[in-house]
Scaffold this motif. Structure first.
Motif, short mmCIF file in Angstrom:
data_model
loop_
_atom_site.label_atom_id
_atom_site.label_comp_id
_atom_site.label_asym_id
_atom_site.label_seq_id
_atom_site.Cartn_x
_atom_site.Cartn_y
_atom_site.Cartn_z
N GLY A 241 0.81 -1.21 0.00
CA GLY A 241 0.00 0.00 0.00
C GLY A 241 0.85 1.26 0.00
O GLY A 241 0.56 2.22 -0.74
N SER A 242 1.93 1.26 0.78
CA SER A 242 2.78 2.45 0.86
C SER A 242 3.44 2.77 -0.47
O SER A 242 3.47 3.92 -0.91
CB SER A 242 3.86 2.25 1.94
N VAL A 243 3.99 1.74 -1.12
CA VAL A 243 4.71 2.03 -2.36
C VAL A 243 3.75 2.43 -3.47
O VAL A 243 4.07 3.28 -4.31
CB VAL A 243 5.58 0.83 -2.78
N MET A 244 2.53 1.87 -3.48
CA MET A 244 1.57 2.27 -4.51
C MET A 244 1.10 3.71 -4.30
O MET A 244 0.93 4.46 -5.26
CB MET A 244 0.40 1.30 -4.55
N LEU A 245 0.90 4.10 -3.05
CA LEU A 245 0.56 5.50 -2.78
C LEU A 245 1.71 6.42 -3.16
O LEU A 245 1.49 7.53 -3.66
CB LEU A 245 0.20 5.66 -1.31
N ALA A 246 2.94 5.96 -2.94
CA ALA A 246 4.11 6.76 -3.33
C ALA A 246 4.15 6.98 -4.83
O ALA A 246 4.49 8.08 -5.30
CB ALA A 246 5.39 6.09 -2.85
N THR A 247 3.80 5.96 -5.60
CA THR A 247 3.81 6.11 -7.06
C THR A 247 2.68 7.00 -7.55
O THR A 247 2.75 7.55 -8.65
CB THR A 247 3.72 4.74 -7.76
N ARG A 248 1.63 7.14 -6.74
CA ARG A 248 0.55 8.07 -7.09
C ARG A 248 0.97 9.51 -6.82
O ARG A 248 0.63 10.44 -7.56
CB ARG A 248 -0.71 7.73 -6.29
N LEU A 249 1.75 9.71 -5.76
CA LEU A 249 2.13 11.06 -5.35
C LEU A 249 3.31 11.60 -6.14
O LEU A 249 3.41 12.82 -6.35
CB LEU A 249 2.49 11.06 -3.86
N ASP A 250 4.22 10.71 -6.57
CA ASP A 250 5.47 11.19 -7.17
C ASP A 250 5.91 10.21 -8.25
O ASP A 250 5.15 9.33 -8.66
CB ASP A 250 6.53 11.35 -6.08
N LYS A 251 7.16 10.31 -8.68
CA LYS A 251 7.66 9.49 -9.78
C LYS A 251 7.69 8.01 -9.43
O LYS A 251 8.12 7.62 -8.34
CB LYS A 251 9.06 9.95 -10.18
N VAL A 252 7.27 7.20 -10.37
CA VAL A 252 7.25 5.75 -10.18
C VAL A 252 8.67 5.21 -10.04
O VAL A 252 8.97 4.40 -9.15
CB VAL A 252 6.54 5.06 -11.37
N GLY A 253 9.57 5.66 -10.91
CA GLY A 253 10.95 5.16 -10.90
C GLY A 253 11.66 5.44 -9.60
O GLY A 253 12.36 4.59 -9.06
N GLU A 254 11.51 6.65 -9.07
CA GLU A 254 12.18 7.00 -7.82
C GLU A 254 11.63 6.18 -6.66
O GLU A 254 12.39 5.70 -5.81
CB GLU A 254 12.01 8.49 -7.53
N ALA A 255 10.33 6.01 -6.61
CA ALA A 255 9.73 5.20 -5.54
C ALA A 255 10.25 3.76 -5.60
O ALA A 255 10.55 3.15 -4.57
CB ALA A 255 8.22 5.23 -5.64
N ALA A 256 10.36 3.22 -6.82
CA ALA A 256 10.83 1.85 -6.98
C ALA A 256 12.27 1.69 -6.52
O ALA A 256 12.62 0.70 -5.87
CB ALA A 256 10.70 1.43 -8.45
N VAL A 257 13.11 2.66 -6.85
CA VAL A 257 14.52 2.58 -6.46
C VAL A 257 14.67 2.71 -4.95
O VAL A 257 15.40 1.95 -4.31
CB VAL A 257 15.35 3.65 -7.19
N LEU A 258 13.97 3.66 -4.36
CA LEU A 258 14.08 3.87 -2.91
C LEU A 258 13.57 2.66 -2.13
O LEU A 258 14.10 2.32 -1.07
CB LEU A 258 13.29 5.12 -2.50
#
Length: 300
Positions: A241-258
């Motif tokens: 849930g956290s990572v999917m919300l992160a991809t909604r708020l900001d860049k998908v690539g950055e969220a995936a790397v972090l």
């Protein structure tokens, strides 16, 4: 809460919240992986976790959030297929390799493919410094894989297939990260998508686990397995849930790397909880993965 979250999209505050969510997902996903790999059969562990996810998500879907409409059903159906093969790959890899061998390769291979997918689908671009971070991250991943091939105390007939399965599953991580980002962006309310996502993608492995348990000559006690599954369900809600919300708020690539800083947490869990030998060289290589993620964030 939905309105507040949507108002943060594309803002500096949204970027900061996405960073926190991605790092939270990293820690929780390392815990989740350890729960699946622990002392129980990984197929049974995942089945118990998914069984509880289904039970806990069902009342939310029926009584709290609205039903998806139109194309959203097709998106959720696609998520079911992609996550089934991801879970299948994880279970097969965990059968053949130690947690500290399999987990870093799976989680580390994903970001490269995710960055490319985010560029193709969402038009996201990385700066030169961010690509340097990706290169550092990948150096740590493949250095770790090479070190494991040379030094790990496992038969080659087990380790090599585990690493290949880990790489292939890493590609599926990239696929589901990009696909899920598309789904949560398509649905007006991200929490509606999350609730139905958890419900629908949890229908498969409980059945597989039940059939597997029934066929075992010596069946493990269900009580500790179901207890592990109960806690694992809440970890899954927080991690995915956290990572999917992160991809909604900001860049998908950055969220995936972090998120892939989870490899450092995984090393500590494997060492402290699962009692697997890690050693200073493998810790250094896993730290290199984390450093690459930090460079990506600083270069954004």
């Amino acid at each position: 809460m939905t309105t507040w979250l949507l108002d943060l999209e594309g803002t500096p505050a949204g970027h900061d919240l996405a960073l926190v969510l991605a790092l939270a997902a990293a820690f929780l996903h390392a815990v989740f992986g350890a729960l699946q790999k622990g002392r129980h059969d990984p197929w049974l562990s995942r089945g118990a976790i998914d069984g509880w996810i289904f039970v806990l998500a069902l009342p939310v879907c029926l009584f709290v959030v609205p039903r998806p409409e139109g194309w959203a059903w097709a998106i959720l159906g696609g998520a079911l297929v992609i996550h089934f093969f991801y879970k299948l790959g994880m279970a097969l890899a965990y059968e053949r390799g130690a947690f500290t061998v399999v987990y870093p390769v799976v989680r580390g291979t994903g970001p490269l493919f995710t960055v490319l997918g985010a560029w193709i689908i969402f038009g996201e671009t990385f700066s030169g410094l961010q690509w340097l971070g990706v290169a550092v991250l990948l150096a740590g991943i493949f250095g770790l894989a090479l070190y494991n091939l040379v030094h790990i105390d496992l038969g080659r007939d087990t380790l090599v297939p585990a690493l290949w399965l880990a790489v292939g599953t890493g590609a599926l991580v990239a696929l589901y990260t990009t696909y899920d980002a598309y789904g949560i962006r398509y649905t007006p309310s991200p929490f509606t998508f999350l609730a139905w996502f958890f419900l629908i993608t949890a229908v498969d492995f409980p059945v597989i686990a039940w059939v597997r348990w029934r066929r075992m000559p010596v069946r493990p006690d269900l009580r500790p397995l179901l207890t592990r599954g109960f806690f694992g369900a809440f970890v899954a809600f927080g991690s995915f849930g956290s990572v999917m919300l992160a991809t909604r708020l900001d860049k998908v690539g950055e969220a995936a790397v972090l998120r892939e800083t989870s490899t450092v947490f995984a090393a500590l869990i494997g060492w402290l909880v699962l009692k697997e030998t890690v050693g200073p060289r493998r810790i250094a290589l896993m730290s290199l993965i984390a450093l690459g993620a930090v460079i990506v964030e600083l270069g954004g």
